[in-house]
Structure formats: C-alpha cells, structure tokens
Design an enzyme around this catalytic site. Structure first.
Site, PDB file in Angstrom:
ATOM      1  NE  ARG A 177      -4.350  -1.159   0.024  1.00 50.59           N
ATOM      2  CZ  ARG A 177      -4.577  -2.130  -0.868  1.00 50.59           C
ATOM      3  NH1 ARG A 177      -3.661  -2.465  -1.755  1.00 50.59           N
ATOM      4  NH2 ARG A 177      -5.743  -2.772  -0.881  1.00 50.59           N
ATOM      5  CG  HIS A 237      -3.783  -0.778  -6.974  1.00 52.42           C
ATOM      6  ND1 HIS A 237      -4.220  -0.107  -5.859  1.00 52.42           N
ATOM      7  CD2 HIS A 237      -3.812  -2.099  -6.629  1.00 52.42           C
ATOM      8  CE1 HIS A 237      -4.494  -0.969  -4.901  1.00 52.42           C
ATOM      9  NE2 HIS A 237      -4.260  -2.180  -5.353  1.00 52.42           N
TER      10      HIS A 237
HETATM   11  P1  NAP Z   1      -2.298 -10.619   5.524  1.00 47.23           P
HETATM   12  O1  NAP Z   1      -2.479 -12.074   5.235  1.00 47.23           O
HETATM   13  O2  NAP Z   1      -3.207  -9.948   6.488  1.00 47.23           O
HETATM   14  O3  NAP Z   1      -0.779 -10.426   5.969  1.00 47.23           O
HETATM   15  C1  NAP Z   1      -0.296  -9.247   6.484  1.00 47.23           C
HETATM   16  C2  NAP Z   1       1.108  -9.482   6.997  1.00 47.23           C
HETATM   17  O4  NAP Z   1       1.633  -8.236   7.471  1.00 47.23           O
HETATM   18  C3  NAP Z   1       1.157 -10.456   8.190  1.00 47.23           C
HETATM   19  O5  NAP Z   1       2.307 -11.253   8.102  1.00 47.23           O
HETATM   20  C4  NAP Z   1       1.250  -9.511   9.373  1.00 47.23           C
HETATM   21  O6  NAP Z   1       1.924 -10.035  10.498  1.00 47.23           O
HETATM   22  C5  NAP Z   1       2.099  -8.420   8.799  1.00 47.23           C
HETATM   23  N1  NAP Z   1       1.921  -7.180   9.576  1.00 47.23           N
HETATM   24  C6  NAP Z   1       0.817  -6.437   9.735  1.00 47.23           C
HETATM   25  N2  NAP Z   1       1.061  -5.381  10.546  1.00 47.23           N
HETATM   26  C7  NAP Z   1       2.351  -5.485  10.909  1.00 47.23           C
HETATM   27  C8  NAP Z   1       3.192  -4.710  11.723  1.00 47.23           C
HETATM   28  N3  NAP Z   1       2.763  -3.619  12.362  1.00 47.23           N
HETATM   29  N4  NAP Z   1       4.472  -5.105  11.894  1.00 47.23           N
HETATM   30  C9  NAP Z   1       4.928  -6.227  11.269  1.00 47.23           C
HETATM   31  N5  NAP Z   1       4.182  -7.003  10.462  1.00 47.23           N
HETATM   32  C10 NAP Z   1       2.905  -6.636  10.284  1.00 47.23           C
HETATM   33  O7  NAP Z   1      -2.399  -9.773   4.164  1.00 47.23           O
HETATM   34  P2  NAP Z   1      -2.134 -10.285   2.676  1.00 47.23           P
HETATM   35  O8  NAP Z   1      -3.324 -10.987   2.138  1.00 47.23           O
HETATM   36  O9  NAP Z   1      -0.833 -10.970   2.634  1.00 47.23           O
HETATM   37  O10 NAP Z   1      -2.053  -8.871   1.921  1.00 47.23           O
HETATM   38  C11 NAP Z   1      -1.063  -7.908   2.264  1.00 47.23           C
HETATM   39  C12 NAP Z   1      -1.414  -6.570   1.628  1.00 47.23           C
HETATM   40  O11 NAP Z   1      -1.193  -6.617   0.215  1.00 47.23           O
HETATM   41  C13 NAP Z   1      -2.887  -6.180   1.733  1.00 47.23           C
HETATM   42  O12 NAP Z   1      -3.183  -5.622   3.010  1.00 47.23           O
HETATM   43  C14 NAP Z   1      -3.020  -5.155   0.637  1.00 47.23           C
HETATM   44  O13 NAP Z   1      -2.709  -3.874   1.160  1.00 47.23           O
HETATM   45  C15 NAP Z   1      -1.931  -5.549  -0.371  1.00 47.23           C
HETATM   46  N6  NAP Z   1      -2.491  -5.993  -1.666  1.00 47.23           N
HETATM   47  C16 NAP Z   1      -2.132  -5.331  -2.793  1.00 47.23           C
HETATM   48  C17 NAP Z   1      -2.617  -5.743  -4.022  1.00 47.23           C
HETATM   49  C18 NAP Z   1      -2.189  -5.057  -5.288  1.00 47.23           C
HETATM   50  O14 NAP Z   1      -2.744  -5.335  -6.359  1.00 47.23           O
HETATM   51  N7  NAP Z   1      -1.220  -4.172  -5.248  1.00 47.23           N
HETATM   52  C19 NAP Z   1      -3.487  -6.828  -4.103  1.00 47.23           C
HETATM   53  C20 NAP Z   1      -3.837  -7.474  -2.926  1.00 47.23           C
HETATM   54  C21 NAP Z   1      -3.338  -7.070  -1.709  1.00 47.23           C
HETATM   55  P3  NAP Z   1       1.304 -11.287  11.324  1.00 47.23           P
HETATM   56  O15 NAP Z   1       1.455 -12.452  10.369  1.00 47.23           O
HETATM   57  O16 NAP Z   1       2.154 -11.394  12.499  1.00 47.23           O
HETATM   58  O17 NAP Z   1      -0.131 -10.951  11.595  1.00 47.23           O
END
Ligand code: NAP
Length: 310
Positions: free
Chosen positions: A225, A273
């Site tokens: 993001r 994006h």
């Molecule tokens: P997720 O499964 O919720 O994983 C988030 C990860 O970030 C987890 O490992 C979490 O740690 C870690 N995290 C969150 N807050 C943190 C902090 N303060 N300090 C350290 N680590 C932290 O999310 P996801 O499905 O992998 O997706 C990740 C992000 O990708 C989404 O939120 C979205 O913004 C982005 N995204 C972008 C696109 C695009 O097209 N560009 C598409 C889809 C998603 P824990 O494992 O310890 O909870």
C-alpha cells in the site's frame, strides 16, 4: 431456507461476479437470493467492495457478516457503522497473480534486465549475471501474499528473509519479527518487497531511517500500500543512490497525480495498482464457503481484527 445476499460493489463487478457467485453458492449447497437491490432489513450477508455506494451499515439489522472482495481493508476498518464480522479476501487466484508479479519484478532487478532492455548503443559488453543463491530478498509481511511470494522465491533459490508482527515459520525463509527483526531484515535487503497492510502501525514504515539501514544500491518493490512509504524520503534515497530503483504499484493517492515526482523520476517504475486483482471464479468459491460456514454456525474464514486494522 433462502439466504439473502446483497452484492454491494460497482456495477461492472456485478456482470463479472453474478455467474461465478451463483455457481459457487450452488456448489456450496447454499440456497441463495443473490441481488444488488435487496431491502436492507432483509439482507443476511453483504458481499462488499469498499468503493461501493454502501457506506452506512446501520440499516442492515439482520446481516451476519460483510465479505470483502478486496484483500486490503483499510478503507472499511474505520467505518463505525460496521458492527458485524468482516472477512477479507484471501483468493488463490489473487495470490497466484501477486506471486507472479513479485517474482517477475525481483528477477528484473536481480538479473539487471534493464541494462540489456534499455541499451540503445551497439556496445557488446558482457557481464556476469548473478544467480539467486547470491541474492538476499527481504519480504515485509508474511501473510497470505508475503508467504506465497517468499515460498516461490525460495524455490527459485533466493536467500529469503521475511518479517511479520508475530513469530512465523515458513519453509526455507529466515523469519524475523518485531522491531529488532525489522532492523535486521532491512540491513540485509538487497531487494525489498513490501506486502504489509496499511494500518497506523505500518504507516511510513519505509522512511529515511529504514532506507539508511539498507545496503547501498538496494531495490524496492511495493505492491502493498502507498502509505507504507514516506514518498519524500524515497525520492531523497533514490537521488543519493542509497536506493538504486523502486517499482511502485500502490500510492497514497490513486490514480497517482500527474504532478507527482514519481512519474518523472528515472529511478522509479510506476505501475497502476495492477499487481494482483481478485479473480471472480476463485474468489466466489471463498465467499460461498464463508456463507456456508455462517449458516452452519462455523467460524468465518479470514476474519479481520478491526482493532489491529487487518
Ligand atoms: P495478511 O495475510 O493480512 O498479511 C499481512 C502481513 O503483514 C502479516 O504477516 C502480518 O503479520 C504483517 N503485519 C501487519 N502489521 C504489521 C506490523 N505492524 N508489523 C509487522 N508485520 C505486520 O495480508 P495479505 O493478504 O498478505 O495482503 C497484504 C497486503 O497486500 C494487503 O493488506 C493489501 O494492502 C496488499 N495488496 C495489494 C494488491 C495489489 O494489487 N497491489 C493486491 C492485494 C493485496 P502477522 O502475520 O504477524 O499478523
């Protein structure tokens, strides 16, 4: 019993999702009335995109859950009218797309592809192209997407470090967590990929101090993001050569304003994006499974912790 499912997303999404969702609900054994215009008081589940017109959840008095079509939930977690469970999207199709996008951009930097693709002069200049085992890739965020990307990079032979909030174990990945873990991760990040959610705790996580910790000439890939990065600090790090190049898919303001310096900066690749979109077929199966679970009294998949913000 018929379950009333409101589809609340932009109009063009309805034509994409109607067929796959009906099929997935049938496959899951859910007898559904699926529509875009069910009276609020009759709605049992809301299939939702945060950019839909629905922003006030108060009238949906019997709804059991909001099922988000997006992986990111930062636009919905602050909504105080939402008091029922919120599930985010973990879609195998989206995960595959993100894995491919991240792997492609890591390989671009790793192999120095621009040196060849952007060459205009007819100069025969051989060089030793590194192999993956010589490269340290760091992924911030080891959730659904970070873990999948990290695993693919490990399979290609890269040295991969991952960082998350809580302790994790992923085969072949050196998993770090917490503030000390972040510092250690940044110090070895020759290529850094950010797959963190946008929360108050992750805002500006890549700032002047973090860029200074990275090896000189590092590469940044941000499909997470926009607010994860302090834009001004990144420009300064690019100008000084501390960061060699950045590929940015997401921005604080989207579409990225025409006057934003990222557009013209030679050290930045802007992509609009596009890293990974939710896929109607695979995502519909996830939505249908969650509705089946809701009706069976089972726990929903991929529940968002609203206080944590992801
Ligand atoms: P997720 O499964 O919720 O994983 C988030 C990860 O970030 C987890 O490992 C979490 O740690 C870690 N995290 C969150 N807050 C943190 C902090 N303060 N300090 C350290 N680590 C932290 O999310 P996801 O499905 O992998 O997706 C990740 C992000 O990708 C989404 O939120 C979205 O913004 C982005 N995204 C972008 C696109 C695009 O097209 N560009 C598409 C889809 C998603 P824990 O494992 O310890 O909870």
């Amino acid at each position: 019993m018929t379950v009333n499912i409101l589809f609340a997303a932009r109009e063009e999404r309805w034509s994409q999702y109607e067929g796959p969702l009906r099929q997935a609900l049938e496959n899951a054994g859910v007898n559904a009335r699926l529509a875009t215009d069910i009276p609020a008081a009759e709605v049992d589940y809301i299939v939702y995109a945060p950019n839909s017109d629905l922003q006030d959840f108060t009238p949906y008095v019997r709804a059991k859950a909001v099922l988000n079509l997006w992986a990111g939930v930062e636009e919905i977690t602050p909504n105080k009218t939402l008091k029922i469970p919120l599930a985010r999207m973990v879609d195998p199709g989206l995960t595959q797309a993100m894995t491919e996008w991240v792997t492609g951009h890591v390989l671009r930097y790793h192999l120095g592809m621009d040196l060849d693709i952007c060459r205009k002069d007819p100069v025969w200049q051989p060089r030793t192209v590194p192999i993956a085992a010589e490269r340290q890739v760091v992924i911030l965020g080891l959730g659904a997407l970070g873990t999948a990307a990290a695993t693919a990079l490990v399979q290609l032979g890269f040295k991969v470090t991952g960082w998350s909030r809580s302790a994790k174990a992923v085969d072949g990945v050196d998993c770090l967590h917490g503030p000390d873990g972040l510092e250690a991760a940044l110090k070895r990040a020759s290529i850094l990929v950010t797959l963190l959610p946008d929360t108050p705790a992750t805002n500006d996580i890549l700032n002047a101090e973090s860029f200074a910790l990275m090896p000189r000439g590092a590469f940044i890939i941000n499909p997470g993001r926009g607010p994860l990065i302090d834009d001004g600090a990144l420009i300064a790090a690019l100008d000084s050569g501390q960061v060699a190049h950045a590929t940015l898919d997401v921005f604080r303001v989207e579409p990225l304003p025409r006057e934003h310096p990222f557009w013209a900066h030679p050290g930045v690749t802007v992509t609009p994006h596009i890293a990974a979109e939710t896929r109607a077929d695979t995502a519909s199966a996830v939505v249908a499974e969650n509705i089946r679970r809701g009706e069976a009294g089972e726990t929903f998949l991929h529940l968002v912790d609203r206080a944590r913000g992801y």
